[in-house]
Every structure is written in C-alpha cells, then in structure tokens.
Design a protein around this motif. Structure first.
Motif, PDB file in Angstrom:
ATOM      1  N   ILE A 169      63.882 -56.177 -38.302  1.00  0.00           N
ATOM      2  CA  ILE A 169      63.944 -56.973 -37.080  1.00  0.00           C
ATOM      3  C   ILE A 169      64.066 -56.020 -35.909  1.00  0.00           C
ATOM      4  O   ILE A 169      64.838 -55.053 -35.964  1.00  0.00           O
ATOM      5  N   GLY A 203      59.744 -64.337 -33.906  1.00  0.00           N
ATOM      6  CA  GLY A 203      60.428 -65.162 -34.893  1.00  0.00           C
ATOM      7  C   GLY A 203      59.645 -65.464 -36.147  1.00  0.00           C
ATOM      8  O   GLY A 203      60.158 -66.161 -37.029  1.00  0.00           O
ATOM      9  N   GLU A 204      58.416 -64.962 -36.261  1.00  0.00           N
ATOM     10  CA  GLU A 204      57.594 -65.209 -37.447  1.00  0.00           C
ATOM     11  C   GLU A 204      57.384 -63.904 -38.205  1.00  0.00           C
ATOM     12  O   GLU A 204      56.698 -63.003 -37.712  1.00  0.00           O
ATOM     13  N   PRO A 205      57.966 -63.761 -39.402  1.00  0.00           N
ATOM     14  CA  PRO A 205      57.817 -62.521 -40.160  1.00  0.00           C
ATOM     15  C   PRO A 205      56.355 -62.215 -40.459  1.00  0.00           C
ATOM     16  O   PRO A 205      55.587 -63.100 -40.840  1.00  0.00           O
ATOM     17  N   GLN A 206      55.985 -60.949 -40.268  1.00  0.00           N
ATOM     18  CA  GLN A 206      54.630 -60.485 -40.541  1.00  0.00           C
ATOM     19  C   GLN A 206      54.658 -59.471 -41.680  1.00  0.00           C
ATOM     20  O   GLN A 206      55.472 -58.540 -41.652  1.00  0.00           O
ATOM     21  N   TRP A 217      58.308 -56.580 -44.294  1.00  0.00           N
ATOM     22  CA  TRP A 217      58.134 -57.736 -43.420  1.00  0.00           C
ATOM     23  C   TRP A 217      58.827 -57.424 -42.099  1.00  0.00           C
ATOM     24  O   TRP A 217      59.966 -56.929 -42.098  1.00  0.00           O
ATOM     25  N   THR A 260      59.907 -58.885 -38.248  1.00  0.00           N
ATOM     26  CA  THR A 260      60.091 -59.997 -37.317  1.00  0.00           C
ATOM     27  C   THR A 260      60.474 -59.422 -35.958  1.00  0.00           C
ATOM     28  O   THR A 260      61.393 -58.606 -35.867  1.00  0.00           O
ATOM     29  N   ARG A 261      59.763 -59.826 -34.945  1.00  0.00           N
ATOM     30  CA  ARG A 261      60.109 -59.352 -33.603  1.00  0.00           C
ATOM     31  C   ARG A 261      60.904 -60.408 -32.864  1.00  0.00           C
ATOM     32  O   ARG A 261      60.738 -61.621 -33.079  1.00  0.00           O
ATOM     33  N   ALA A 274      66.384 -64.877 -36.591  1.00  0.00           N
ATOM     34  CA  ALA A 274      65.491 -63.886 -37.193  1.00  0.00           C
ATOM     35  C   ALA A 274      65.853 -63.647 -38.657  1.00  0.00           C
ATOM     36  O   ALA A 274      64.970 -63.538 -39.518  1.00  0.00           O
ATOM     37  N   ALA A 316      64.741 -66.493 -40.877  1.00  0.00           N
ATOM     38  CA  ALA A 316      63.306 -66.480 -41.173  1.00  0.00           C
ATOM     39  C   ALA A 316      62.996 -65.629 -42.411  1.00  0.00           C
ATOM     40  O   ALA A 316      61.936 -65.790 -43.025  1.00  0.00           O
ATOM     41  N   PHE A 317      63.913 -64.735 -42.790  1.00  0.00           N
ATOM     42  CA  PHE A 317      63.718 -63.912 -43.987  1.00  0.00           C
ATOM     43  C   PHE A 317      64.118 -64.638 -45.272  1.00  0.00           C
ATOM     44  O   PHE A 317      63.749 -64.202 -46.371  1.00  0.00           O
TER      45      PHE A 317
END
Length: 394
Positions: free
Chosen positions: A32, A58-61, A99, A101-102, A115, A118-119
């Motif tokens: 993060i 907020g969306e893990p990439q 992964w 997340t920003r 954040a 989201a994991f």
C-alpha cells in the motif's frame, strides 16, 4: 458399484487413497502506498511532460514486474517515490509477484483500514508492507490485519530518525506526559531498523536518499523462500540496491535491540545485510519468536487447509479418516525431506492422528471431522558458539 449386463472389459475410475497437497505460495506481497491521481511523465527523453491517469485508488492491482508497475502507477516521481522505490527494491531482491493498492495523495497513510480490507479477499497474499508507515497507529492496523487473516505476515518500517536507540523509540514511542505508546508485540510482524540509503533517479542529478526498507526486505523474503524454503530465516542476506544506512549499528547497539525483536540492518565488509530474524517482541513471543517459525506455520496451515477441501461433504467414516491421514502424512514427509522439519526420522518430525479418538460420536453428529497434527519445526541457529581449547605441548 455399477451394474454390468454383458460380458466384456470395463474400466472404472477409482478414487485415490491419498490426494497430494501442493504447498501454497509464501512470498506474494501486498503493498500500500501513496500515488497521486495523475503522474507527470516525459513524452520522450528530454521533452516536455504530460500527465496520465494511474490505476484507481483502493483497487488492488496484480503486478508481476517493474514495467507493469510503471504502466499502472508511473515511474519514480516525487508523488509516488516511496512506493515506487519500494516496489523496485522488491523485484530487484527476488520478488516475482505482488498486489499493489494506492491511496490518493490527499488521504495519505493516516487511515489504512479500507486499503487493508481490500486485501482480505486476495487469498494468495502472504506478506504485507506499507512503505513509509512508521507510526504505532499505522503499525497496529497492519498487524491487526495479518493477525485476523492468520495467513500473512507484516514487514514494518521503523522510525527514520528515532530520538534514541531504545526499542521503545524505534517502535514509535515518545516519552513524557501525553507521549505515544510504542507498537505492541506481535508474532505476525517483524520490524527493521535503520532505514537504508538508495539511489533516487527522480532528481537532477540523481542523489542518495534515506528510504524505508520494507519493500526491499519483502524481496529478500521471496528470494530466500525460492532458493532455500520458507523455513529458512530471511537473515544474513544482502539487500540488493542498498548503498548505505541512515546510521550504522554496532554489536553493542544490537544487544539492546535483538531481545525486543528489533531486527538490525548492518554493514559487514561493505555488504549491507539483514542481521536479525525475530518477530516483533522477540523473546516475549515464546515459540513464535522467530520469523521463519511463524511464516512456516502459516505455510503448513494454509497448505493443509487448501489441500484437504475435498473432505467436505464426504461420508465421515474410518475410510475417510485413513485417507486424510495418508494425505497429510505424505505432505509432511516431503517437508521433512526438504529440511523444514526437525528429526532424524519422520516419526520424530511429525505425527498425524485422525481416528475414533479424535472423532467421537458427538463430534460426528455435529458434522465435524477432526485431525490432530504435530510438527517439530527447525529454528535458526541464531547464536553460533565455538568452544576452542588450546593444548600445551608435552
């Protein structure tokens, strides 16, 4: 049993007596960091810059290379520098998959709850790091996430320049009336001190800056897992890309930090190495005072859990108990053969018990099948002692 009505040869599928358990991954990172909503990038070398949007906040990439990170979050720039340098260090030190997340620049790292949440659905994450998060409040949020999930481990950054070299100050505590309480002990986290120095290509000319080490160390975890196994402590390993340290520690310094679970980063013959292998709290964490012990137990639990899902809704009979026993024993035998379990024989290294004793009628009525597993995990040789005796000539 099918019914056969005419002579002939028939082929049937027979269920295996044991199903192999594949070990789960152990070095998938979850990062993060702060990245602004758009990044200014040059259109070509030496030209004017243009802004482009980055991945949604907020969306893990899923990121599998440094190039993928740049495409989603931009190259190393002032707005994303801490996260970008950490991810670069992760891949440079042996990481292969993570992964990211920003959080938007306006939000910063003050509230990590969303954040981290989201994991939660991403089962493969096993390491969590928030480069640059150094306050006890931030640490406690990361630790709470890993403790709740029970299948991942937190790598924490220390204060960059603590007021003193005490464990309390390094863990974010401040003295005096109204002072801050330091980060508490946890067997699901490790904290590293001091910050490392890395090259910053975003300045003209490039400069050497202090940088939180968590991203680089996560890469070292991945490298050791791949080369040796998760049972090997991620210590006595060189941190690639580290050019120096914010401050140099001596053996006497470390003697005051190691029992409290502060993992020192030190310089030996010009090599910058991780010189600690303890969870946060060290001796206070009893059987889980070592990072490798906690992470290896996570690996065993998650592997057995995922590898025995076929048991659900099977008839709860002695035949099922025998199949479970064989399945788990085969998996642990491989772990013993590769050096993860301690003992001269498999019987000394582990046991698996699934029978009428562990599954009495009252539990079977509740739809439960219980298997008891015991393992003897190898621990790092943290203190190597040589006893040297000199003999006089006769």
């Amino acid at each position: 049993m099918p019914t056969y009505l005419s002579p002939g040869v028939y082929i049937e599928d027979a269920p295996p007596s044991a199903r192999p358990i594949a070990g789960v991954g152990t070095s998938i990172g979850g990062f993060i960091g702060v990245v602004p909503n758009n990044i200014e990038m040059p259109t070509r070398p030496g030209s004017e810059t243009a802004s482009y949007d980055v991945a949604p906040a907020g969306e893990p990439q899923l990121i599998t290379s440094w190039e993928e990170f740049k495409n989603s979050f931009g190259d190393i720039r002032a707005g994303n520098k801490t996260l970008a340098l950490a991810i670069y260090g992760f891949f440079n030190n042996g990481g292969t998959r993570c992964w990211v997340t920003r959080v938007a620049a306006a939000a910063g790292l003050n509230n990590l709850a969303d954040a981290l949440a989201a994991f939660e659905p991403i089962d493969e994450i096993t390491i969590v790091a928030v480069p640059g998060a150094t306050s006890p409040v931030q640490h406690e949020a990361i630790i709470a996430h890993c403790t709740t999930m029970k299948d991942r481990f937190a790598i924490l950054d220390s204060i960059e320049k603590p007021a003193s070299l005490t464990p309390e100050a390094i863990r974010g505590g401040t003295a005096g009336e109204g002072g801050t309480t330091p980060t508490g002990n946890s067997a699901y986290a490790a904290l590293y001190f001091p910050w490392i120095q890395v090259f910053d290509p975003s300045t003209e000319p490039g400069s050497i800056i202090n940088h939180p080490p968590s991203g680089h160390i996560a890469g070292v975890y991945a490298r050791v897992d791949g080369e040796r196994g998760v049972f090997k402590a991620p210590a006595n390993e060189v941190i690639r890309g580290a050019l120096g340290l914010e401050r140099r520690l001596s053996k006497n310094h470390q003697e005051g930090l190691n029992p409290a679970g502060i993992n020192a980063i030190r310089i030996f013959d010009g090599n910058i190495k991780i010189w600690g292998a303890r969870t946060l709290g060290g001796d206070a964490n009893s059987e889980f005072k070592y990072i490798s012990t906690r992470r290896y137990m996570n690996f065993l639990q998650e592997s057995i859990d995922e590898g025995t899902q076929w048991v659900v809704f099977e008839p709860n009979t002695p035949d099922l108990w025998q199949r479970i026993t064989r399945t788990v024993e085969d998996f642990l035998l491989v772990q013993w053969q590769t050096g993860g379990l301690f003992g001269e024989t498999p019987k000394q290294a582990f046991f698996v018990k699934c029978d009428a004793d562990t599954n009495p009628p009252q539990l079977r009525e509740l739809g439960q099948v219980v298997t008891e597993v015991g393992v003897a995990i190898v621990r790092p040789a943290e203190f190597v002692i040589f006893r040297i005796q000199q003999l006089t000539g006769s």
